[in-house]
Motif scaffolding. Structure first.
Motif, PDB file in Angstrom:
ATOM      1  N   MET A   9     -17.811  -7.827  11.911  1.00 53.79           N
ATOM      2  CA  MET A   9     -17.827  -6.728  10.953  1.00 53.79           C
ATOM      3  C   MET A   9     -16.665  -6.872   9.993  1.00 53.79           C
ATOM      4  O   MET A   9     -15.769  -6.061   9.952  1.00 53.79           O
ATOM      5  N   ARG A  10     -16.655  -7.884   9.236  1.00 60.38           N
ATOM      6  CA  ARG A  10     -15.469  -8.202   8.461  1.00 60.38           C
ATOM      7  C   ARG A  10     -15.833  -8.437   7.016  1.00 60.38           C
ATOM      8  O   ARG A  10     -16.946  -8.775   6.678  1.00 60.38           O
ATOM      9  N   SER A  11     -14.863  -8.324   6.147  1.00 57.28           N
ATOM     10  CA  SER A  11     -15.142  -8.498   4.728  1.00 57.28           C
ATOM     11  C   SER A  11     -13.986  -9.160   4.042  1.00 57.28           C
ATOM     12  O   SER A  11     -12.871  -9.120   4.506  1.00 57.28           O
ATOM     13  N   VAL A  12     -14.277  -9.763   2.902  1.00 61.15           N
ATOM     14  CA  VAL A  12     -13.241 -10.433   2.139  1.00 61.15           C
ATOM     15  C   VAL A  12     -13.328 -10.012   0.688  1.00 61.15           C
ATOM     16  O   VAL A  12     -13.230 -10.810  -0.214  1.00 61.15           O
ATOM     17  N   SER A  13     -13.508  -8.758   0.443  1.00 59.77           N
ATOM     18  CA  SER A  13     -13.729  -8.313  -0.925  1.00 59.77           C
ATOM     19  C   SER A  13     -12.455  -8.174  -1.723  1.00 59.77           C
ATOM     20  O   SER A  13     -12.439  -8.394  -2.903  1.00 59.77           O
ATOM     21  N   ARG A  14     -11.354  -7.790  -1.102  1.00 59.99           N
ATOM     22  CA  ARG A  14     -10.140  -7.607  -1.901  1.00 59.99           C
ATOM     23  C   ARG A  14      -8.935  -7.573  -0.996  1.00 59.99           C
ATOM     24  O   ARG A  14      -8.998  -7.241   0.173  1.00 59.99           O
ATOM     25  N   SER A  15      -7.813  -7.912  -1.587  1.00 59.54           N
ATOM     26  CA  SER A  15      -6.563  -7.950  -0.841  1.00 59.54           C
ATOM     27  C   SER A  15      -5.923  -6.586  -0.868  1.00 59.54           C
ATOM     28  O   SER A  15      -5.525  -6.096  -1.888  1.00 59.54           O
ATOM     29  N   THR A  16      -5.828  -5.991   0.302  1.00 64.26           N
ATOM     30  CA  THR A  16      -5.224  -4.656   0.353  1.00 64.26           C
ATOM     31  C   THR A  16      -4.771  -4.331   1.750  1.00 64.26           C
ATOM     32  O   THR A  16      -5.455  -4.598   2.704  1.00 64.26           O
ATOM     33  N   ARG A  17      -3.629  -3.774   1.851  1.00 61.16           N
ATOM     34  CA  ARG A  17      -3.195  -3.206   3.109  1.00 61.16           C
ATOM     35  C   ARG A  17      -3.534  -1.730   3.074  1.00 61.16           C
ATOM     36  O   ARG A  17      -3.480  -1.093   2.044  1.00 61.16           O
ATOM     37  N   ARG A  18      -3.881  -1.185   4.230  1.00 64.96           N
ATOM     38  CA  ARG A  18      -4.328   0.187   4.280  1.00 64.96           C
ATOM     39  C   ARG A  18      -3.207   1.111   3.833  1.00 64.96           C
ATOM     40  O   ARG A  18      -2.142   1.145   4.410  1.00 64.96           O
ATOM     41  N   PRO A  19      -3.405   1.903   2.770  1.00 66.55           N
ATOM     42  CA  PRO A  19      -2.382   2.794   2.304  1.00 66.55           C
ATOM     43  C   PRO A  19      -2.252   3.991   3.217  1.00 66.55           C
ATOM     44  O   PRO A  19      -3.208   4.404   3.857  1.00 66.55           O
ATOM     45  N   PRO A  20      -1.057   4.547   3.317  1.00 64.23           N
ATOM     46  CA  PRO A  20      -0.909   5.730   4.133  1.00 64.23           C
ATOM     47  C   PRO A  20      -1.674   6.888   3.528  1.00 64.23           C
ATOM     48  O   PRO A  20      -1.783   7.012   2.330  1.00 64.23           O
ATOM     49  N   PRO A  21      -2.237   7.769   4.338  1.00 58.97           N
ATOM     50  CA  PRO A  21      -3.040   8.841   3.812  1.00 58.97           C
ATOM     51  C   PRO A  21      -2.246   9.833   2.982  1.00 58.97           C
ATOM     52  O   PRO A  21      -2.793  10.495   2.140  1.00 58.97           O
ATOM     53  N   LEU A  22      -0.962   9.971   3.256  1.00 57.22           N
ATOM     54  CA  LEU A  22      -0.134  10.891   2.491  1.00 57.22           C
ATOM     55  C   LEU A  22       1.057  10.160   1.921  1.00 57.22           C
ATOM     56  O   LEU A  22       1.489   9.144   2.441  1.00 57.22           O
ATOM     57  N   SER A  23       1.595  10.704   0.854  1.00 59.93           N
ATOM     58  CA  SER A  23       2.768  10.097   0.233  1.00 59.93           C
ATOM     59  C   SER A  23       4.023  10.563   0.940  1.00 59.93           C
ATOM     60  O   SER A  23       4.928  11.109   0.336  1.00 59.93           O
ATOM     61  N   MET A  24       4.067  10.429   2.237  1.00 62.56           N
ATOM     62  CA  MET A  24       5.251  10.750   3.021  1.00 62.56           C
ATOM     63  C   MET A  24       5.288   9.784   4.190  1.00 62.56           C
ATOM     64  O   MET A  24       4.266   9.258   4.602  1.00 62.56           O
ATOM     65  N   ASN A  25       6.483   9.556   4.724  1.00 63.86           N
ATOM     66  CA  ASN A  25       6.562   8.609   5.816  1.00 63.86           C
ATOM     67  C   ASN A  25       6.187   9.269   7.133  1.00 63.86           C
ATOM     68  O   ASN A  25       6.028  10.479   7.237  1.00 63.86           O
ATOM     69  N   ASP A  26       6.011   8.413   8.144  1.00 62.75           N
ATOM     70  CA  ASP A  26       5.549   8.900   9.433  1.00 62.75           C
ATOM     71  C   ASP A  26       6.504   9.921  10.037  1.00 62.75           C
ATOM     72  O   ASP A  26       6.083  10.885  10.677  1.00 62.75           O
ATOM     73  N   HIS A  27       7.802   9.706   9.851  1.00 62.77           N
ATOM     74  CA  HIS A  27       8.774  10.637  10.421  1.00 62.77           C
ATOM     75  C   HIS A  27       8.676  12.004   9.752  1.00 62.77           C
ATOM     76  O   HIS A  27       8.826  13.041  10.413  1.00 62.77           O
ATOM     77  N   ALA A  28       8.436  12.017   8.454  1.00 63.31           N
ATOM     78  CA  ALA A  28       8.285  13.293   7.752  1.00 63.31           C
ATOM     79  C   ALA A  28       7.070  14.047   8.270  1.00 63.31           C
ATOM     80  O   ALA A  28       7.120  15.267   8.488  1.00 63.31           O
ATOM     81  N   ILE A  29       5.964  13.331   8.468  1.00 64.00           N
ATOM     82  CA  ILE A  29       4.759  13.963   9.001  1.00 64.00           C
ATOM     83  C   ILE A  29       5.032  14.513  10.395  1.00 64.00           C
ATOM     84  O   ILE A  29       4.658  15.639  10.728  1.00 64.00           O
ATOM     85  N   GLN A  30       5.693  13.712  11.224  1.00 61.65           N
ATOM     86  CA  GLN A  30       5.975  14.146  12.589  1.00 61.65           C
ATOM     87  C   GLN A  30       6.849  15.386  12.607  1.00 61.65           C
ATOM     88  O   GLN A  30       6.609  16.316  13.389  1.00 61.65           O
ATOM     89  N   ARG A  31       7.846  15.433  11.743  1.00 57.91           N
ATOM     90  CA  ARG A  31       8.719  16.620  11.694  1.00 57.91           C
ATOM     91  C   ARG A  31       7.933  17.851  11.283  1.00 57.91           C
ATOM     92  O   ARG A  31       8.124  18.935  11.847  1.00 57.91           O
ATOM     93  N   LYS A  32       7.056  17.711  10.308  1.00 55.90           N
ATOM     94  CA  LYS A  32       6.271  18.859   9.854  1.00 55.90           C
ATOM     95  C   LYS A  32       5.313  19.324  10.942  1.00 55.90           C
ATOM     96  O   LYS A  32       5.123  20.530  11.142  1.00 55.90           O
TER      97      LYS A  32
END
Length: 500
Positions: A1-24
């Motif tokens: 189940m794989r594809s080679v359509s474009r080069s991209t790393r999965r972007p984070p869903p929010l514009s905040m880091n993991d620690h910020a999300i965890q604190r909230k």
């Protein structure tokens, strides 16, 4: 189940880091209930003191009425007697007032206890949410079967627990505000109505929490089934017998199941899936095992390299990855898409009523990401080894490098405004016939995108296939496009008309 359509790393869903999300998340689930508990605790103290006064006042009144005689006389004794009577009358009035509101005291006691239990219950529920997410994600990292069986169920359970947390907070805030209303009612004659002003923030908080509950209930609804949407054309055995004979030969050589459907498209990359596939513009819904072949890549790879890639894809059928993926990967992507929609809505119309659901969802997904990516990459590396059995590990490695580099060229062409409405495949062929492909460090760290899955970096996959990236392998993978490579797949698609 794989594809080679474009080069991209999965972007984070929010514009905040993991620690910020965890604190909230921790602040909303744990600290907020503890803060809310303070005021009902004060209310409980107030009503308890009033109940104690019902016991203490008669005793004090009895003491004042039966003070021992001091033997004094005259004006001083008279003044002392009047002061004692005044104090006794005041205590008697207070006692009658408290006795008259015994029902209100019982109600206020119940409301304060309800508020305390609601806030404490919200804290316990919040703690349970955090512990469940962490425990389930750890177990999912250790067992793929656990991840497969519990990803969706765990998300739904956490969603219900979050709704329970908000509901308990709503009960605590409402009970706190009602306590003050009950107190104001019994103290109205003594300007108790002034206290209503101080209850306005609590009513506001209750309304906001109620609105938050209904918004979260809608946003965290159970995930619905979905299909993979692709743009292409279904190639039946009658439409392309040569293509099907070739695919069947690869499947026989590898001793893997054959696809039930083949779809040839344009932009997306190679992939297989057992998820229902909706094909546009034919408006067909395919069920079973589907192989997707992109014309872009098939037109610039050698037949041997394409065979290695297809062998890799069919290898997922042999490991039952696609059957698992039909349940796991689309669910994972639907979760991501749902969170992305919530985030986009919040960015378009910022609202604090959206934030708790977003924070909890992102925190949940972040914890499960590690387990999902771990098992997805294990499956991917195993499929690479199967693909290498078609033409050897060198051919498979060359195909992997070439499609990775070509995907970056396709991205550049798609972003070129001069090509809009033009022939993408022809532009790609002309580009690769003029120049060799370039291979950078970023290309080797490239992560291939897929409609319903995630890949390991290209370098990791190459290291598992070959011992070293020698110059011969790199020259082979980045070569200029030859004439034979541009025509073999088209001839295979045209096999029906030739046979006729």
């Amino acid at each position: 189940m794989r594809s080679v359509s474009r080069s991209t790393r999965r972007p984070p869903p929010l514009s905040m880091n993991d620690h910020a999300i965890q604190r909230k998340v921790l602040a909303f689930l744990l600290l907020l209930p503890l803060g809310v508990m303070l005021y009902p605790a004060l209310q409980f103290f107030r009503v308890t003191e009033s109940e104690r006064d019902l016991v203490r006042l008669p005793q004090r009144l009895e003491q004042l009425r039966h003070l021992p005689a001091t033997g004094e006389s005259g004006r001083a004794a008279e003044m002392k007697r009047k002061v004692t009577e005044s104090r006794a009358n005041k205590l008697e009035q207070e006692l009658r007032f408290l006795e008259a509101q015994s029902g209100s005291l019982m109600l206020r006691r119940a409301l304060s206890i309800t508020a305390l239990l609601g806030a404490f219950g919200a804290f316990v529920m919040g703690l349970g949410i955090v512990l469940k997410i962490r425990a389930d994600s750890r177990r999912a990292h250790l067992s793929f079967d656990y991840l497969l069986e519990h990803l969706g169920a765990s998300f739904d359970a956490v969603s219900r627990m979050l709704l329970g947390h908000i509901g308990l907070m709503l009960a605590a805030l409402t009970a706190t505000a009602l306590y003050e209303v009950a107190w104001t009612y019994t103290h109205w004659a003594t300007h108790g109505f002034v206290a209503l002003v101080f209850t306005l923030p609590w009513w506001g908080a209750s309304w906001c929490t109620a609105w938050l509950f209904f918004r979260a209930r809608r946003e965290l609804a159970p995930l619905e089934d979905s299909s993979v949407d692709v743009l292409g054309r279904v190639q039946t055995r009658d439409d392309a017998p040569g293509l099907w004979r070739w695919i069947d030969g690869i499947a026989r050589k590898l001793d893997v199941p054959r696809p039930d459907h083949i779809v040839v498209g344009l932009v997306q990359g190679f992939f297989v899936t057992s998820t229902p596939v909706r094909v546009e513009p034919q408006q067909l819904l395919l069920s079973g095992r589907t192989l997707y072949i992109p014309m872009t890549f098939a037109s610039v790879l050698s037949q041997a390299e394409t065979a290695a890639i297809i062998g890799h894809e069919l290898g997922h059928f042999s490991h039952q990855d696609t059957d698992h993926g039909a349940r796991l990967s689309p669910l994972y992507q639907r979760m991501r898409q749902k969170i992305a929609v919530l985030v986009q809505q919040d960015e378009d119309k910022p609202s604090w009523f959206n934030r708790p659901a977003i924070w909890a969802s992102v925190y949940y997904l972040d914890q499960f990401d590690r387990a999902y990516l771990h098992w997805s990459r294990q499956q991917e590396l195993a499929a690479d080894q199967i693909g290498a059995r078609v033409g050897g590990p060198v051919v498979c490695a060359s195909a992997l490098i070439r499609v990775t580099a070509v995907s970056e060229v396709i991205e550049q062409l798609l972003a070129d405004p001069r090509l809009r409405g033009g022939n993408l495949i022809q532009a790609l062929k002309e580009r690769l016939q003029r120049t060799e492909l370039t291979l950078t460090k970023e290309t080797l760290e490239h992560t291939i995108a897929h409609p319903v899955d995630t890949h390991p970096p290209t370098r990791t996959r190459l290291e598992a296939l070959v011992t070293s990236l020698d110059e011969e392998l790199l020259r082979r993978a980045t070569r200029r496009l030859g004439e034979a490579e541009t025509t073999w797949f088209s001839r295979m698609l045209a096999s029906r008309s030739q046979a006729a």
